[in-house]
Write an enzyme that holds these catalytic residues in place. Structure first.
Site: not given
Ligand code: ADP
Length: 504
Positions: A202, A277, A408
Site C-alpha cells: 500500500k 521504521e 520531526e
Molecule cells: P504522513 O503522516 O507524514 O503523511 P504517514 O506516516 O501517515 O505519513 O504515511 C505513511 C503511510 O501510512 C502512507 O502509505 C499512508 O497512507 C499510511 N497511513 C496513514 N494513516 C494510516 C492508518 N491509520 N493506517 C494505516 N496506514 C496509514
C-alpha cells in the site's frame, strides 16, 4: 529567495507513454483493476499542482481481494516452494528491469513526489535496484540450525535430534511513505519476497505512480500472479483495512511515529507481527577539530537533501562553541545558494514539499519556533504559486524543550545550538524521544568512536551522513521504531523459526 519554475516535461519515452494512460489501476492477482467503489484519487505534481493522472481509491473490499490473492498464492506454494535459486533469479530480473527503466522511474518519481531528478536518478532508483540484487542473493542463504540439547529424559536407548526450520511468515502488508517512495518500497518488498512471502503493497496516496510501474515490472519479470499485489488508496481507509486484516500475518510499515502507533493498535486483532521504521530528529554533531570542508557541506546536505523529507535527516545541529559561528554561517550560505524549482529542471537543487498540507505543516513549525523565541538565520519562507515550497531554513537561539527542536518537521529546517565539549553530547543528542540516526564530525578517532557508542540511535555516521546501502541495517531506537530494514537480517523480518525436536 525565489522559486524558478521553468517550463519542463519528462524526456523519456517511458514516462511519456506511462502518463498517456492517466487512469492507473491497482494490481490484484496479476490483474490491473479499479477500486470496487469505482472511486479515484488525483495524483498531482506538487511543484505545479497539475494532475498527472488518477489512481484507484482502494478500500476494505479491495484489500480483502488482494489479501485473498496473496493468501491463495502463499498456500499454493507457487512462490514459497520455488527453489531459492529460481526465486533469486526472478528477484535479480526485477533489479535488471528497474535499472533498464531507471530514467523513466526517476522522472515519474519527480513528477509525483517533487524531488530533484538527480536524487531519483543517482541515489534512490539505483538504491531500489540494489535492494532486489542484494536480496536475490539472500534467497539461498536462509538457514536453520541443528541444536544439541541437554535433554536427558528420552526413553532408554533413544537419542534426541533437534533443529530449526526457517519458514516464510505468510501474507505481508507493506505500508510505505511518500518521501522516497520506490526505494523505501523496495526495502520491504525485496527481503519479503526473498523470504518466500506473498504480499500487498500500500504505497502512500500522494506518491503511488512508481509503485504501480514497479508492479508492471514485477509482473514482466515473471513472478506468479497474487504473490505481489498493489493497493492504492488513503491511509486511514486502505492502509487501516490492511493493518486490521485478520488474514495478514505481518505489517511492515515505514512512516510517521503517530501512524506507527495506529498500526500497532490495528494489528492487535490477530496479533500480527509488526515492523516499524518511524520518525527521527537526528543530531549532526560537529566538533571544532572536524575537517570543515567535509563537515559544513555534509551537515547542510544532511538536512537539505530531498528538502529534508528524509526520516534520518540531520535536523538538529550541535556545534562545539568555538566553531559554532563559522559552521552555522557556512550552512546558511549553502542554504541561500540553493536553487528551488521544479524537480525536472536540471538547475533545481531543492524541490517542493510533497503537498501544500506538508508545506503548511513545516511553515507552522518554523513560525512556532519563532514565537517560542528562536531566531531565523536564513530561510523560513513558504513560496510558490501553490505554496508548496519552503526555503532552506537555519534556526538558532533554540532551547532543547522547544517544539522545533523536539518534533520531526520533515522539511528543510535545521535547528542549531552550541555545545561546550564532547561531554555534553550524549545528554543533548539523546534528549529526544527519537533514536533513528546521528552523525559525528571530528578528526579525533577516539572522540568519534566514543560518541558513536554513547549516542542512542540505530545508525551513527562518522564524518558523513545519509550513506545508505542494501547491506547496512537501518532502523531506530526508542520511538523511531521496531526492527531494521536492509542488511542480511532483514530477511529474518519475514521468517518464522520453527523448532523441530525429535526422539529418534
Ligand atoms: P504522513 O503522516 O507524514 O503523511 P504517514 O506516516 O501517515 O505519513 O504515511 C505513511 C503511510 O501510512 C502512507 O502509505 C499512508 O497512507 C499510511 N497511513 C496513514 N494513516 C494510516 C492508518 N491509520 N493506517 C494505516 N496506514 C496509514
Amino acid at each position: 529567495m525565489n522559486v524558478v519554475l521553468n517550463e519542463v516535461a519528462p524526456q523519456t519515452e517511458g514516462a511519456q507513454s506511462f502518463l498517456k494512460t492517466p487512469a492507473k489501476n491497482m494490481l490484484i492477482n496479476g490483474e490491473w483493476v479499479e477500486a470496487q467503489s469505482g472511486e479515484r484519487l488525483d495524483s498531482k505534481d506538487p511543484a505545479t499542482g497539475a494532475v498527472n493522472g488518477t489512481i484507484p481509491k482502494g478500500a476494505k473490499a479491495d484489500v480483502d481481494a488482494a489479501v485473498k490473492a496473496a493468501r491463495d498464492s502463499f498456500e499454493s506454494g507457487v512462490w514459497r516452494n520455488m527453489t531459492p535459486d529460481d526465486r533469486g533469479r526472478l528477484l535479480w530480473k526485477v533489479s535488471e528491469l528497474v535499472e533498464a527503466n531507471i530514467d523513466e522511474l526517476a522522472e515519474l518519481e519527480t513528477l509525483d513526489q517533487g524531488k530533484p531528478l538527480f536524487i531519483g536518478r543517482w541515489a534512490e532508483i539505483p538504491g531500489a535496484a540494489q535492494q532486489f540484487r542484494y536480496f536475490a542473493g539472500m534467497t539461498s542463504k536462509i538457514e536453520g540450525q541443528t541444536i544439541t540439547s541437554s535433554i536427558n529424559y528420552q526413553p532408554e536407548g533413544k537419542r534426541m535430534h533437534a533443529y530449526t526450520l526457517k519458514e516464510p511468515i505468510g501474507v505481508v502488508g507493506a505500508i510505505t511513505p511518500w518521501n522516497s517512495p520506490l526505494v523505501l518500497e523496495a526495502m520491504k518488498i525485496a527481503p519479503c519476497l526473498a523470504a518466500g512471502c506473498s504480499m500487498i503493497l500500500k504505497p502512500a496516496e500522494a506518491t503511488s505512480l512508481t509503485a504501480i510501474r514497479l508492479g508492471e515490472l514485477i509482473m514482466e519479470a515473471g513472478l506468479p500472479p497474487g504473490v505481489f499485489n498493489v493497493i492504492t488508496g488513503l491511509g486511514p481507509e486502505a492502509g487501516q483495512a490492511l493493518a486490521e486484516h485478520m488474514d495478514v500475518d505481518k505489517i511492515a510499515f515505514t512512516g510517521s511515529t503517530a501512524t506507527g502507533k495506529k498500526i500497532i493498535d490495528a494489528a492487535k486483532g490477530n496479533m500480527k507481527k509488526v515492523a516499524l521504521e518511524l520518525g527521527g530528529k537526528s543530531p549532526s554533531v560537529v566538533m571544532a577539530d572536524a575537517e570543515m570542508e567535509l563537515a559544513i557541506p555534509g551537515a547542510a546536505n544532511a538536512i537539505f537533501f530531498n528538502g529534508g523529507q528524509v526520516c534520518v535527516a540531520g535536523s538538529r545541529l550541535y556545534v562545539e562553541k568555538k566553531a559554532f559561528d563559522n559552521v552555522v554561517a557556512g550552512i546558511a550560505d549553502i542554504a541561500k545558494s540553493m536553487q528551488m524549482g521544479h524537480g525536472l529542471d536540471p538547475a533545481t537543487q531543492i524541490g517542493p514539499m510533497v503537498s501544500k498540507i506538508q508545506a503548511d505543516r513545516v511553515k507552522g513549525f518554523i513560525d512556532g519556533g519563532v514565537s517560542d523565541g528562536a531566531e531565523i538565520v536564513t530561510g523560513g519562507e513558504q513560496l510558490g504559486d501553490n505554496g508548496t515550497f519552503i526555503s532552506p531554513t537555519v534556526i538558532a537561539n533554540t532551547r532543547q524543550d522547544m517544539a522545533v527542536v523536539q518534533e520531526e518537521i520533515f522539511g528543510p529546517v535545521v535547528v542549531a545550538a552550541p555545545i561546550d565539549s564532547m561531554d555534553d553530547v550524549p545528554a543533548i543528542a539523546n534528549g529526544s524521544r527519537y533514536g533513528l540516526a546521528a552523525s559525528v564530525w571530528t578528526q579525533d578517532i577516539s572522540k568519534a568512536t566514543r560518541l558513536a557508542a554513547d549516542i542512542k540511535a540505530g545508525t551513527v555516521w562518522i564524518n558523513c551522513h545519509l550513506m545508505f546501502d542494501a547491506s547496512l541495517p537501518i532502523g531506530g531506537y526508542k520511538e523511531s521504531g521496531w526492527s531494521r530494514d536492509s542488511g542480511q537480517q532483514a530477511v529474518e523480518n519475514y521468517l518464522e523459526t520453527k523448532t523441530v525436536c525429535a526422539v529418534v
